[in-house]
Design a protein around this motif. Structure first.
Motif, mmCIF file in Angstrom:
data_model
loop_
_atom_site.group_PDB
_atom_site.id
_atom_site.type_symbol
_atom_site.label_atom_id
_atom_site.label_comp_id
_atom_site.label_asym_id
_atom_site.label_seq_id
_atom_site.Cartn_x
_atom_site.Cartn_y
_atom_site.Cartn_z
ATOM 1 N N SER A 13 1.863 102.540 7.921
ATOM 2 C CA SER A 13 3.136 101.955 7.498
ATOM 3 C C SER A 13 3.933 101.686 8.759
ATOM 4 N N GLY A 14 4.292 100.438 8.919
ATOM 5 C CA GLY A 14 4.870 99.978 10.190
ATOM 6 C C GLY A 14 6.384 99.997 10.195
ATOM 7 N N THR A 15 6.914 99.446 11.291
ATOM 8 C CA THR A 15 8.367 99.469 11.487
ATOM 9 C C THR A 15 9.125 98.611 10.487
ATOM 10 N N ALA A 17 8.920 98.989 7.485
ATOM 11 C CA ALA A 17 9.187 99.926 6.394
ATOM 12 C C ALA A 17 9.050 99.238 5.040
ATOM 13 N N ASP A 18 8.094 98.318 4.960
ATOM 14 C CA ASP A 18 7.886 97.590 3.696
ATOM 15 C C ASP A 18 6.993 98.398 2.757
ATOM 16 N N GLY A 19 6.157 99.263 3.309
ATOM 17 C CA GLY A 19 5.290 100.041 2.443
ATOM 18 C C GLY A 19 4.075 100.559 3.166
ATOM 19 N N ILE A 20 3.023 100.796 2.389
ATOM 20 C CA ILE A 20 1.828 101.470 2.892
ATOM 21 C C ILE A 20 0.633 100.537 2.779
ATOM 22 N N ASN A 21 -0.129 100.403 3.850
ATOM 23 C CA ASN A 21 -1.394 99.674 3.810
ATOM 24 C C ASN A 21 -2.532 100.679 3.935
ATOM 25 N N VAL A 22 -3.514 100.531 3.048
ATOM 26 C CA VAL A 22 -4.689 101.401 3.120
ATOM 27 C C VAL A 22 -5.928 100.528 3.296
HETATM 28 MG MG LIG Z 1 3.991 97.057 6.699
#
Ligand SMILES: [Mg+2]
Ligand SMILES: Nc1ncnc2c1ncn2[C@@H]1O[C@H](COP(=O)(O)OP(=O)(O)O)[C@@H](O)[C@H]1O
Length: 417
Positions: A13-15, A17-22
């Motif tokens: 989850s990057g800066t 802060a949009d969500g989670i990538n798996v």
């Molecule tokens: Mg992201």
């Protein structure tokens, strides 16, 4: 499954802060003799893993969680209790995201590599209480993930590189090198997340020839301007930017800031391009139409990427030792011809079109990570799966030429289920 093969879930989850990538990744060492080389480790050369993406999924943060994460990142001070709770809450959300992805693709996971949510990153040592310290902080409790998913978790990747004298970022170049290096074509691998960063890989590069750094804002400023002026999280497909007019004077003024002139390696975050920066940006755009401000924020990202390529990649010594110049016309050794896009910004059509136009005079065409079998939105998650795999096998996976570290470092901590 062969001896060293594992299915690893990479979680990012990057800066933004949009969500989670798996990303679910099957990793195997190419020869029975094992790894041929480990970047930055004792054995130099190119890692020869066979990495196959089995599936990937995105899980947007619930609105309230996103607001809490952004508040924690932007605050001058935040309550210790809230930060402590956020750590455990994110651990639960990461675990749910991994379990849901594994169910969706009917895959058993053997190991998790979780980057966590960065709350604070300061790669350079600065004075603090009579000492000089650099620091980084990713949150999302790995012990919770390990308990829920029932497998070991590698987390907290950045501190080991910093302890070895590096800036703790960028770490994705390890994957970029593995996936995109080419004997004939020099490539700039450009990710556009909240912050934008590149890895420049000359044709036939060795690990120590890599150059990687943050180019400046990616979607972060665009998102913040969209939020302030339209109450929306981002400029979908770049539609609003397409309807506006770029205010060149604002872009030029901002490009004079020291960050853009500073030689790489360099890193940026919300500390550089967060709330204060956006307030100043909007002040400069005060008399413009709303869509012009969005177009201008988009152009700023584009200009900072193109400038970074022109200044620091095309016109930069290829290696500290050889003193050869990268991209000098006619020089066979670098041959930069492609810029490969990944990250959410690759979906912003206006941004991509502006970038292609800016890079054409440098003889560089824009391509997408997807064309190489790595979906734009999954690339960083795949990277942390590969880094976790290396750590599990006790191998160094930082790229010292990218982070500035004095040596290779085994990255992260392991939480056992
Ligand atoms: Mg992201
Ligand atoms: N369809 C789209 N059109 C325009 N921008 C998009 C689109 N999809 C995603 N984005 C942008 O990408 C960002 C998320 O990118 P991501 O690579 O996940 O960044 P990070 O690594 O910082 O989380 C969003 O905040 C948004 O700005």
């Amino acid at each position: 499954m062969s001896k060293n093969a594992m299915v690893v879930a990479g979680v990012m989850s990057g800066t933004s802060a949009d969500g989670i990538n798996v990303a679910l990744v099957r990793i195997e060492e190419a020869s029975s003799a094992g790894l041929v080389g480990s970047v930055g480790g004792r054995r130099r050369g190119r890692p020869r893993h066979i990495v196959r993406l089995l599936g990937q999924a995105e899980f947007p943060y619930p609105k309230k969680v996103r607001a809490a994460v952004l508040a924690a990142m932007n605050a001058q001070s935040a309550s210790v209790s809230d930060l402590a709770r956020l750590n455990f809450l994110l651990g639960e959300l990461y675990a749910e995201a991994v379990l849901a992805t594994a169910r969706r693709f009917r895959t058993k996971v053997h190991l998790v590599g979780c980057h966590g949510q960065t709350l604070y990153h300061q790669g350079d040592a600065r004075p603090f209480l009579g000492h000089k310290v650099a620091t980084t902080w990713q949150t999302g409790e790995a012990a919770v993930i390990a308990a829920r998913v029932g497998v070991p978790v590698v987390s907290d990747f950045r501190p080991a590189d910093m302890a070895a004298g590096g800036k703790g970022a960028p770490l994705v170049p390890y994957l970029d090198y593995l996936w995109f290096s080419d004997p004939r074509v020099g490539r700039i691998v450009q990710n556009i997340g909240g912050i934008a960063n590149l890895t420049a890989i000359p044709a036939a590069a060795k690990a120590e020839d890599l150059l990687a750094f943050d180019t400046g804002p990616g979607n972060m400023v665009i998102d913040a301007v969209m939020d302030k002026l339209y109450g929306k999280p981002f400029d979908r497909d770049g539609k609003i930017a397409a309807s506006g007019k770029v205010i060149d004077a604002v872009v030029e003024q901002i490009m004079r800031r020291p960050f853009f002139r500073k030689k790489p390696p360099k890193t940026a975050g919300r500390e550089e391009f967060g709330r204060e920066f956006v307030a100043e940006f909007l002040k400069r755009c005060a008399r413009a139409r709303k869509e012009d401000a969005v177009a201008t924020a988009t152009a700023l990202t584009v200009k900072s990427i193109a400038d970074a390529a022109a200044r620091f990649v095309m016109g930069k010594p290829r290696s500290r030792k050889s003193g050869e110049t990268w991209g000098t016309p006619g020089r066979a050794s670098s041959r930069f011809k492609e810029l490969i896009l990944s990250g959410g910004g690759a979906r912003n059509a206006t941004l991509v079109a502006m970038l292609a136009e800016r890079l054409a005079p440098l003889g560089i065409i824009v391509r997408f990570s997807d064309e190489f079998g790595l979906p734009s939105e999954a690339k960083e998650a795949v990277a942390f799966a590969v880094l976790a795999y290396e750590t599990w096998n006790r191998r160094a996976s930082n790229v010292p030429s990218a982070t500035g570290a004095k040596r290779g470092a085994v990255l992260g901590k392991v939480s056992y289920a």
